[in-house]
Each structure stands twice: as C-alpha cells, then as structure tokens.
Design an enzyme around this catalytic site. Sequence first.
Site, PDB file in Angstrom:
ATOM      1  N   ASN A 154       0.800  -1.225   0.000  1.00 61.72           N
ATOM      2  CA  ASN A 154       0.000   0.000   0.000  1.00 61.72           C
ATOM      3  C   ASN A 154       0.839   1.285   0.000  1.00 61.72           C
ATOM      4  O   ASN A 154       0.402   2.300  -0.531  1.00 61.72           O
ATOM      5  CB  ASN A 154      -1.008  -0.011   1.151  1.00 61.72           C
ATOM      6  CG  ASN A 154      -0.368  -0.278   2.478  1.00 61.72           C
ATOM      7  OD1 ASN A 154       0.798  -0.647   2.554  1.00 61.72           O
ATOM      8  ND2 ASN A 154      -1.137  -0.105   3.542  1.00 61.72           N
ATOM      9  N   GLU A 251       4.735  -4.787  11.873  1.00 57.59           N
ATOM     10  CA  GLU A 251       3.664  -3.808  11.672  1.00 57.59           C
ATOM     11  C   GLU A 251       2.576  -4.522  10.898  1.00 57.59           C
ATOM     12  O   GLU A 251       2.693  -4.716   9.690  1.00 57.59           O
ATOM     13  CB  GLU A 251       4.178  -2.607  10.875  1.00 57.59           C
ATOM     14  CG  GLU A 251       5.237  -1.785  11.577  1.00 57.59           C
ATOM     15  CD  GLU A 251       4.736  -1.088  12.812  1.00 57.59           C
ATOM     16  OE1 GLU A 251       3.517  -1.107  13.091  1.00 57.59           O
ATOM     17  OE2 GLU A 251       5.577  -0.510  13.522  1.00 57.59           O
ATOM     18  N   CYS A 285      -3.485   0.276   6.936  1.00 59.63           N
ATOM     19  CA  CYS A 285      -3.545  -0.681   8.049  1.00 59.63           C
ATOM     20  C   CYS A 285      -4.213  -0.100   9.287  1.00 59.63           C
ATOM     21  O   CYS A 285      -4.882  -0.819  10.020  1.00 59.63           O
ATOM     22  CB  CYS A 285      -2.145  -1.131   8.398  1.00 59.63           C
ATOM     23  SG  CYS A 285      -1.041   0.253   8.649  1.00 59.63           S
ATOM     24  N   GLU A 459       7.583   1.816  14.755  1.00 59.06           N
ATOM     25  CA  GLU A 459       8.327   2.526  13.724  1.00 59.06           C
ATOM     26  C   GLU A 459       8.264   4.018  14.045  1.00 59.06           C
ATOM     27  O   GLU A 459       7.447   4.462  14.850  1.00 59.06           O
ATOM     28  CB  GLU A 459       7.729   2.226  12.339  1.00 59.06           C
ATOM     29  CG  GLU A 459       7.851   0.739  12.016  1.00 59.06           C
ATOM     30  CD  GLU A 459       7.802   0.402  10.536  1.00 59.06           C
ATOM     31  OE1 GLU A 459       6.760   0.636   9.919  1.00 59.06           O
ATOM     32  OE2 GLU A 459       8.819  -0.101  10.007  1.00 59.06           O
TER      33      GLU A 459
END
Length: 485
Positions: A154, A251, A285, A459
């Site tokens: 994505n 993630e 997400c 992150e």
Amino acid sequence: MTATVQPTASHFINGAYIEDSSGTEIPVIYAATGEQIATVHDATADIIEMALASAKAGQKIWAAMTGTERGRVLRRAADIMRDRNHELSVLETYDTGKPMSETLYVDATSGADALEYFGGLAGSLTGEHIPMGQDWVYTVREPLGLCVGIGAWNYPTQIACWKAAPALACGNSMVFKPSEVTPLCALKVAEIFIEAGLPAGVFNVIQGRGEVGGALVTDPRVDKVSLTGSAPTGKKVYAAAAAGMKHVTMELGGKSPLIIFDDADLENAVGGAILANFYSSGQVCSNGTRVFVQSGIKEAFLARLAERLDTAVIGDPMDGATTFGPMVSENQLDIALSYIAKGKDEGARVVYGGNALDREGWYIQPTVFADVNDGMVIAREEIFGPVMAVLDFDDEDDVIARANDTEFGLAAGVFTSDLSRAHRVIGAMEAGSCFINSYNDAPVEAPFGGVKASGVGRENSKEAIKHYSQVKSVYVRMGDVEAPF
Ligand code: NDP
C-alpha cells in the site's frame, strides 16, 4: 497509454542494478487500467546470496563511519527525494494506483521526512556513563547488523524509507524485499541512496514472493526482520525469526475502532471517518473501520457522510482532481467485493456504494454499511478496502468494551467535545496509535505500531532507534580485583 516505468533491472545490489531473468516473472499491473506496465523477476538463490553477502560487507564499512557522516548521507537522500517528488509520485501512482492527489503529499514526502529525522538523530546515538563508586560502567549503543525489511503493497516508498532510515541511522545495513504487487518504488529509493553517497551494499533491494522473504528471514547472517504485512504473515515470519533468535518489528493489520459521541462536531467527525476509511481506497492498516456512532447523532452522521461521499472524484489517478482511485489489484478488489456480499448476506444496511464500477481497472465505490452488529464478519475481519461499518451505541463503558473486543490493537480514535471523556476513552483503548478529534495522522516524530495481534515494536520517532540498536555494557574496575582464592 502509460509511460515507461520498466526498471533498469529487477534487483539493486551492491550499488548497482542487476538482473537474473531465470527467476519467475512478476508482471507489474497498473491498477487504473489493468495493463501490464513492467516485468521484474523473482530473486534466484544466486541473487539472494549476492544481496546478503553485499549487505554483510557493506554494514562493516557503514558502521565504521561516524553518526554525523551517516546522518549527512540520509539527509542528502531526503533532499533528493523532495527534489524528485513529482517523478517519484508518478511512479508510486503506477505502482499502487493511488491518485496523484495523495502520492504527491504522503509518499516520497513521508519517506523524506523519515530520512531527515533519523539523519538528524544519527550523530547523537550515544550510551551512558554509570558511576559505581571508584569503578564505572559505560554503555555503547551498537547496530544490530544486517536487517531485512519486507514491505506491503500500500505504501511502497514510505515503507522502504520508514524501515531503512532508522536502520541505517544506527549503522545497520538492509536487504529490502518489496511486495511482489508493487516492486518499482523501492528500487528508486536504492538509487537515490547511492546518489546521496551511501556506500555500496548498505541498502539492497531484491524482488520476490513470500518464498524469497522466507529465505531472507531464515538466513543465519540476518540479525533483524522488520515486516509490514498482514497478521497471518506476521505470525509466520515472527516464528521463523524466533527460531534464529532474531530481533523483529511487526507492523501488521487491524480492525480499529473510531468512536463518535453525540457531542462531537459533526463536520469534523464525518471528516475523520472519511480519513479513517477511504484514503488510499481504504488500503491503510490503521484505518478505523468500525465506526461506533452514538444514537443521538447517528442519522445526521449518516446523512452528512453520504453528502460528502457524493463529492468524491473517482477516476484517473493521474488527474490531479481525482480523490479516489482503484484498488491495488484485481485480487484485492475481489476480496473487498466478497466482504460487501457477506455484509449484505448478514443483514447490514448499505447506505452508500456497495458495487464495483463498470470501467477498466480495479475500481469499487466507497461503501458504508449501517446497522452493523459486533458479530458480523464485516465488523470482525480486516477487509483492507473502502468498506466502513457503522455500529450504534449509547453507553460509554459499553462502547469501550466493544471497541476492545478484537484480536487487533493497531489504532483507535475518539471524537467528542468533552475533554475528560476524550482522554478517559483513549486511555482505555487497547491500541498502539490513537487519535483524539483526528484520525490517521502519522508524523515521523510520533511512534507508530500496534499491540495484540497488530504487531510488536514501533516505527518512527526515537522509539524506532531502540528497535534497530542494542546496548553493550562495559564494567571498568579502577582498583585491584578481589577473588575468593
Ligand atoms: P502480506 O502479509 O500478504 O505480505 C506482506 C509481505 O510479506 C509481502 O512482501 C509478502 O510477499 C511477504 N511474505 C509473505 N509470506 C511471507 C513469508 N512466509 N516469509 C516472508 N515474507 C513473506 O500483506 P500484503 O502485502 O497483502 O499487505 C496488506 C497487509 O499489510 C494488511 O493486512 C495490512 O493491515 C498490513 N499493513 C500493515 C501496516 C502497519 O504498519 N501495521 C501498514 C500497511 C499494511 P508477497 O506479497 O510477494 O507474497
């Protein structure tokens, strides 16, 4: 007819493009037309070996440089990315199908932010001095070594940069494998790094499907694996990394709640719900796909939402006026359509959209279901498409319990004008990335990541440094050693 986006070669290893056409072909399809725009090849065993050997050697050279020198390279790369933002945004649009109205603002620019931020930190990554009477301990913050990055489709530029920037700032090297669906953008990131002065071998890109990722994760030379992907893949990759006692950042996916109280500003709440569901055609997400709306505001919310969705411009992603593009692939379109069919079967009410568009490319309407209940499949499983589920609630404690009743815990949001309630509700959310009267902001300065099945590690921000470095502690005795015999 689309422009030529065929890369020089499939892989970028040791500072240069390299091809091995004996690997299985990976067609690159432009989502807006279904047309094949490029071809790359799966990495063969030889390519995987070259990438790992080059990263192993490159890491030694890179880690021997000072943090300030490393930071300078990262900041130069950030400048180059910003200078080429338009060209990189066009490529991102070809790779993913996302409209230029998005890619010009959130892909290369977000990647550049990460490179600039971690470039700025690189010179100040130090240990500490711990006095122990006349003795003392000092600590050294050291790189982990060779890191593997595996990306989802994505945000191919952003994911490559979000992983590379903190890894490289700490003195690691990286082998990055993009998703087979979007193989183009990470190669440009690798080119830009070399132009910015990164030593050859420090950042390598190889293409491939899951098996290539699997070969990287299990190689004994690899010290860390950072994956952006789905929860099922995350579990497999985490288990494979654990067998080699490797560090991980995961993630993963989500089914995040967005809670709208009836004292919320209606226009902002509707805007937040749109950002939480329809940006990148819903392929984000952290999306807040379970929208809990308090009864008093529900009908007004649905009516205003429908009005604003009518103003979405669905069309050619290269046209700057387009605000809603296609799904990334035919497969992802089919997944979204199958969930819409399930929602209808289970008795949820379609209040907007609900169909594929009759045109070339993988287009679907932004879709809103109302009267969704907690047990429905569309309220439990991650769809990764533009499908919003609106659920009713009356009571604060009840909505908190329902919002947390999920295996996932990536994000959560609340809209209310009651300050105490906003913090109370967010405080109770089992989620890593939270929003008050906003949704889906992801500045590099803020930690990003999930709890529960949505992942481990963070992150961005200073937190990411902890996940790409380790601490050595050294005890220094200043006097004589006392031994029992
Ligand atoms: P997948 O989990 O299918 O794939 C992720 C990556 O892992 C791909 O590069 C894939 O390769 C690779 N892979 C697959 N199997 C293995 C394996 N056994 N070993 C090593 N690597 C493997 O996710 P998608 O690409 O479909 O991306 C969508 C998902 O990503 C969604 O669930 C979404 O929630 C999540 N996501 C999470 C984000 C976050 O930060 N939390 C951000 C963006 C997305 P290949 O595709 O070539 O098979």
